[in-house]
Design an enzyme around this catalytic site. Structure first.
Site, short mmCIF file in Angstrom:
data_model
loop_
_atom_site.label_atom_id
_atom_site.label_comp_id
_atom_site.label_asym_id
_atom_site.label_seq_id
_atom_site.Cartn_x
_atom_site.Cartn_y
_atom_site.Cartn_z
N ASP A 113 0.82 -1.20 0.00
CA ASP A 113 0.00 0.00 0.00
C ASP A 113 0.87 1.26 0.00
O ASP A 113 1.82 1.38 0.77
CB ASP A 113 -0.90 -0.01 1.24
CG ASP A 113 -1.87 1.15 1.27
OD1 ASP A 113 -2.83 1.14 0.49
OD2 ASP A 113 -1.65 2.09 2.07
N GLU A 155 1.08 -0.69 -5.12
CA GLU A 155 0.01 0.28 -5.30
C GLU A 155 0.68 1.65 -5.39
O GLU A 155 1.00 2.27 -4.38
CB GLU A 155 -0.98 0.25 -4.13
CG GLU A 155 -2.21 1.11 -4.39
CD GLU A 155 -2.54 2.07 -3.25
OE1 GLU A 155 -3.62 2.70 -3.31
OE2 GLU A 155 -1.74 2.21 -2.31
#
Length: 464
Positions: A113, A155
């Site tokens: 993330d 990401e």
């Protein structure tokens, strides 16, 4: 999951912790705490001033004052998500230990993330910095040496030329989401114009042979409009977020089916384009049955309602009391769980779920879609998105009509002269390609996938 032939990857939030996390609680409690330097602190907000604010709806600064600590702490996202300090080697080692913990349990990899924001430097925008890639190379080396056959998916919501840096030389992340493609697919369908997709794919650099793009239509966050121009963003808001409640941060918080007005042809076309592009398609739960959303729920919860398995209590998601659920299941007449659910669609041969399962199986039969080259054809009819995928002797022609009306297209396929296009859904053989442009007519929002076969290959496939 492994017994069912499924691999499981999980979100690993490497950029920040919660403000309730023990690391942060210990860091704020005492300036002399061993954990103090695990987060980023300052006596002033006048550091890293070139860094943008990402969550513009809720945050006015990337710094928040903490009374207990007597200092400001740095956060690129919500103020309750303090960033970790990756200039501290102890933090890097701690994150590697977290990674090892989950991989030891049998996890098959991670979605990393918010990886562009790991490092802060004055005089920069604090994104995509060289030290970030050093950290990722260390994570990758750990995985390769200790846990082979696992995957790291980045990401990184950035422009293509910046995202490719997260592959490194094939020694950082195995995969990365291709964020800029997604909004341009929606833009192309609404404008009935293929140019936005051609342009962003042309702008996408080559990637190492051992890496892969992750492609998606929707996910658990908003339809992000960070990687578009201001003019394109205004257009997308005007077309897809007519109610102000549909907007959040720099994006649109809607699911796939509501974005496309539940149009079956549009949903199938978008999946066809997604599946035809170079990369691995990633589907968001519920989109396979055309689940809706709830714009009246706060934050991003509107697109995170419970999966609708059956028409029973709470959509078959939980037997708990309805009032105990964090997010209520959808109950409106159009998208509610009594109207839209897995059980009903499995009983219907023509349902979206049954169609999509067949489509996934068909794509898996042709490795060209995962491994092949991509060559745009860019025909004179700008409402047609056409390209050729090729891998070894397998050549696939993909033609998509973005218009709401029937269209024709003439394609220069002369280099494939003598080959027969075979439509792979119905195995229908079309006339052979010649020197002249190849004429096709397509239904509104229609598409063709052709395998361009030589005569002997075609005969062999029929014999098989």
């Amino acid at each position: 999951a492994h017994q069912r032939g499924l691999r499981v990857i999980s979100d690993l939030v490497v950029n920040h912790t919660s403000s309730d996390h023990p690391w942060f609680q210990e860091a704020r409690s005492n300036p002399d705490s061993p954990k103090r330097d695990w987060h980023v602190w300052s006596d002033t907000v006048h550091r890293y001033e070139d860094a943008r604010i990402i969550f513009t709806d809720t945050e006015t600064s990337n710094w928040t004052w903490d009374e207990e600590a007597g200092a400001y702490y740095w956060h690129r996202f919500f103020s309750h998500q303090p960033d970790l300090n990756y200039d501290n080697p102890e933090v890097i080692e701690a994150i590697i230990d977290v990674l090892r913990f989950w991989l030891d349990l049998g996890l098959d990899g991670f979605r990393l993330d918010a990886v562009p924001y790991l490092i802060e430097r004055d005089g920069t925008i604090c994104e995509n910095l060289p030290e970030t890639h050093e950290i990722l190379r260390l994570l990758r080396r750990t995985v390769d040496e200790e846990y082979p056959d696992r995957v790291l998916l980045a990401e990184a919501n950035q422009w293509p030329e910046d995202v490719v840096e997260y592959f490194g030389d094939g020694d950082e992340c195995h995969m990365a989401f291709h964020f800029p493609v997604m909004p341009r697919m929606f833009m192309s369908v609404r404008r009935e114009e293929a140019t936005p997709m051609y342009e962003i794919l042309e702008r996408t650099p080559d990637i190492p042979a051992n890496c892969q793009w992750g492609l998606f239509l929707r996910n658990h966050d908003e339809l992000t409009l960070e990687m578009v121009t201001d003019e394109e963003r205004d257009y997308m808001y005007s077309e897809y977020a007519k109610d102000p409640r549909m907007k959040i941060n720099v994006g649109i918080r809607r699911r796939l089916a509501p974005l496309l007005d539940k149009g079956r042809d549009e949903i199938e076309l978008m999946h066809a384009i997604l599946f035809s592009l170079p990369g691995s398609p990633i589907l968001y739960y519920g989109d396979e049955i055309a689940m809706g959303d709830n714009v009246y729920l706060g934050d991003r919860d509107g697109v995170r309602t419970p999966m609708q398995w059956t028409a029973d209590r709470n959509g078959g998601f939980s037997k708990a009391d309805f009032a105990q659920l964090y997010a209520p299941p959808l109950m409106d007449p159009l998208y509610g769980y009594q109207a839209v659910n897995v059980e009903a669609q499995l009983r219907t041969q023509t349902s979206l779920l049954r169609w999509l399962r067949r489509f996934v199986a068909l794509r898996k039969e042709h490795p060209v879609f995962g491994l092949g080259t991509y060559e745009p054809l860019a025909p004179s009819n700008h409402r047609i998105f056409a390209h050729v995928r090729a891998y070894e002797d397998d050549v696939m022609l993909c033609v998509h009509n973005l218009a709401r009306s029937a269209q024709y297209v003439e394609l220069d396929l002369s280099r494939f002269k003598g080959r027969h296009p075979v439509e792979i859904f119905g195995r229908t053989r079309f006339p052979a390609v010649g020197e002249l442009p190849y004429l096709l007519t397509l239904a509104p929002r229609g598409f063709y996938w052709f395998q361009l076969v030589e005569d002997e290959s075609e005969e062999a496939s029929h014999d098989g």
